[in-house]
Write an enzyme that holds these catalytic residues in place. Structure first.
Site, PDB file in Angstrom:
ATOM      1  N   HIS A  82       0.858  -1.188   0.000  1.00 18.67           N
ATOM      2  CA  HIS A  82       0.000   0.000   0.000  1.00 18.67           C
ATOM      3  C   HIS A  82       0.894   1.237   0.000  1.00 18.67           C
ATOM      4  O   HIS A  82       2.106   1.129   0.078  1.00 18.67           O
ATOM      5  CB  HIS A  82      -0.989  -0.011   1.171  1.00 18.67           C
ATOM      6  CG  HIS A  82      -0.346   0.070   2.527  1.00 18.67           C
ATOM      7  ND1 HIS A  82       0.559  -0.862   2.987  1.00 18.67           N
ATOM      8  CD2 HIS A  82      -0.482   0.968   3.540  1.00 18.67           C
ATOM      9  CE1 HIS A  82       0.935  -0.536   4.206  1.00 18.67           C
ATOM     10  NE2 HIS A  82       0.332   0.572   4.574  1.00 18.67           N
ATOM     11  N   ASP A  86       5.668   4.777   5.206  1.00 16.54           N
ATOM     12  CA  ASP A  86       6.658   3.857   5.795  1.00 16.54           C
ATOM     13  C   ASP A  86       6.873   2.605   4.945  1.00 16.54           C
ATOM     14  O   ASP A  86       7.707   1.774   5.267  1.00 16.54           O
ATOM     15  CB  ASP A  86       6.281   3.486   7.242  1.00 16.54           C
ATOM     16  CG  ASP A  86       4.940   2.791   7.367  1.00 16.54           C
ATOM     17  OD1 ASP A  86       3.976   3.222   6.707  1.00 16.54           O
ATOM     18  OD2 ASP A  86       4.840   1.815   8.138  1.00 16.54           O
ATOM     19  N   ASP A 231       0.237  -4.128   5.884  1.00 19.46           N
ATOM     20  CA  ASP A 231      -0.517  -3.643   7.043  1.00 19.46           C
ATOM     21  C   ASP A 231      -1.962  -4.108   6.921  1.00 19.46           C
ATOM     22  O   ASP A 231      -2.594  -3.903   5.884  1.00 19.46           O
ATOM     23  CB  ASP A 231      -0.496  -2.107   7.088  1.00 19.46           C
ATOM     24  CG  ASP A 231       0.880  -1.559   7.397  1.00 19.46           C
ATOM     25  OD1 ASP A 231       1.832  -2.356   7.507  1.00 19.46           O
ATOM     26  OD2 ASP A 231       0.995  -0.326   7.541  1.00 19.46           O
TER      27      ASP A 231
HETATM   28 ZN   LIG Z   1      -0.117   1.402   6.527  1.00 23.36          ZN
HETATM   29 ZN   LIG Z   2       3.021   0.517   7.945  1.00 32.58          ZN
END
Ligand SMILES: [Zn+2]
Ligand SMILES: [Zn+2]
Length: 331
Positions: A82, A86, A231
């Site tokens: 995604h 980060d 995530d």
């Molecule tokens: Zn994320």
């Molecule tokens: Zn993340």
């Protein structure tokens, strides 16, 4: 006629060649959630299969982690789960370095639907000139990306309102084990006939005998399968993809004490990740993407996960994991 010289290759060398040819290794380059810490960089994972490197996510500073842990810069494929910072801020710097190294090979960037706009910005940031071709491919979940000997299938995960996917890397089923001793016993000359039989063809010998492959070849053997979530909250898509997988790499941002925060932020607790692994019946669970507060001490995450799924380890930067073939199916 020249004498035939028998060259003895030491067993160790043969084993090394076999290992390089068949190896599937995971190398964790970044295991911290959201921001780097002294101990951990942000998300990136290298999957090295039979000498080919695939990268999954590329957080800030990933290129330095590659140098530190000996990951090839000749990679051609980066897969993004995604578009949170980060997981992708490291792309710009890595591409600049590749250009400085004089790269000419194309680079393929894959990601979830809608990723292209942001990836294009990351590609062009700070440089007007593109030194090598960069292709951006938005993947459709469940549509397999066919590769040589394996596939990569994106699957939907649940990460707030983000377009986010996990990845399932699955090798093709391999041919059954060929029995060379029996082949010799049956007087089948070594050569193309062996190959035909191994591939499942019945062959007729000059003396009129017909050899059925089932006499010499064992059952087909499953390839290895790894699944990674990026995530995500515990997701049905993950359980479906990971059912029976060799390794599940699941995010575990929080311990149980922060379960409400996990829900709020679209992440999982270690316990929730372990429940996914148990439901999917995977062989091994590796937890990553840990919040900065657990950066040094992951014992709470480990304890909570192992209470549900004992075959759990918590990743750290530089951790290397070999994924062997199922011993029952190995030749
Ligand atoms: Zn994320
Ligand atoms: Zn993340």
């Amino acid at each position: 006629m020249r004498d035939r010289v028998a060259i003895r290759v030491p067993a160790g060398v043969l084993a090394a060649i076999y290992y390089a040819r068949m190896s599937l290794t995971l190398r964790f380059l970044g295991t911290s959630a959201s921001r780097p810490t002294v101990e951990r960089n942000v998300s990136s994972l290298a999957v090295i299969r039979e000498g080919e490197t695939l990268m999954f996510d590329c957080g800030e500073g990933t290129q330095r982690q590659m140098m530190r842990y000996g990951i090839s810069f000749a990679l051609c494929d980066i897969f993004f789960t995604h578009m949170h910072a980060d997981h992708m801020l490291g792309l710009t710097g890595l591409l600049r370095t590749l250009a400085l190294q004089g790269r000419t090979d194309p680079m393929n960037l894959y990601g979830p639907p809608g990723c292209e706009k942001l990836l294009r910005r990351a590609i062009s940031l700070g440089s007007d000139k593109q030194h090598f071709e960069i292709r951006v491919i938005e993947l459709t979940p469940e549509a397999p990306l066919k590769r040589n000997g394996y596939s990569i299938v994106a699957f939907p995960v649940e990460h707030g309102d983000r377009s986010a996917i996990g990845y399932h890397v699955l090798e093709e089923t391999r041919l059954g084990r060929f029995n060379p001793d029996k082949a010799r016993e049956l007087g089948i000359p070594e050569g193309p006939l062996w190959g035909k039989i191994h591939k499942g063809e019945a062959v007729d010998l000059p003396d009129g005998r017909r050899i059925d492959p089932s006499e010499l070849v064992g059952p087909t053997r499953p390839g290895r399968r790894i699944v990674l979530t990026g995530d995500s909250r515990p997701a049905v898509g993950t359980i479906t993809a990971a059912t029976g997988a060799d390794v599940l790499i699941h995010e575990a941002t929080f311990a149980e004490e922060e379960a409400p925060r996990a829900i709020e932020t679209g992440h999982s607790t270690a316990r929730e990740a372990a429940e996914v692994a148990a439901q999917a019946g995977v062989k091994r669970l590796i937890l990553t993407h840990v919040s900065a507060r657990y950066s040094r001490d992951t014992s709470d995450l480990e304890r909570e996960a192992r209470a549900i799924f004992p075959a759990t380890i918590i990743a750290r930067d530089g951790l290397e994991i070999d994924v062997p073939f199922d011993p029952g199916a190995e030749s």
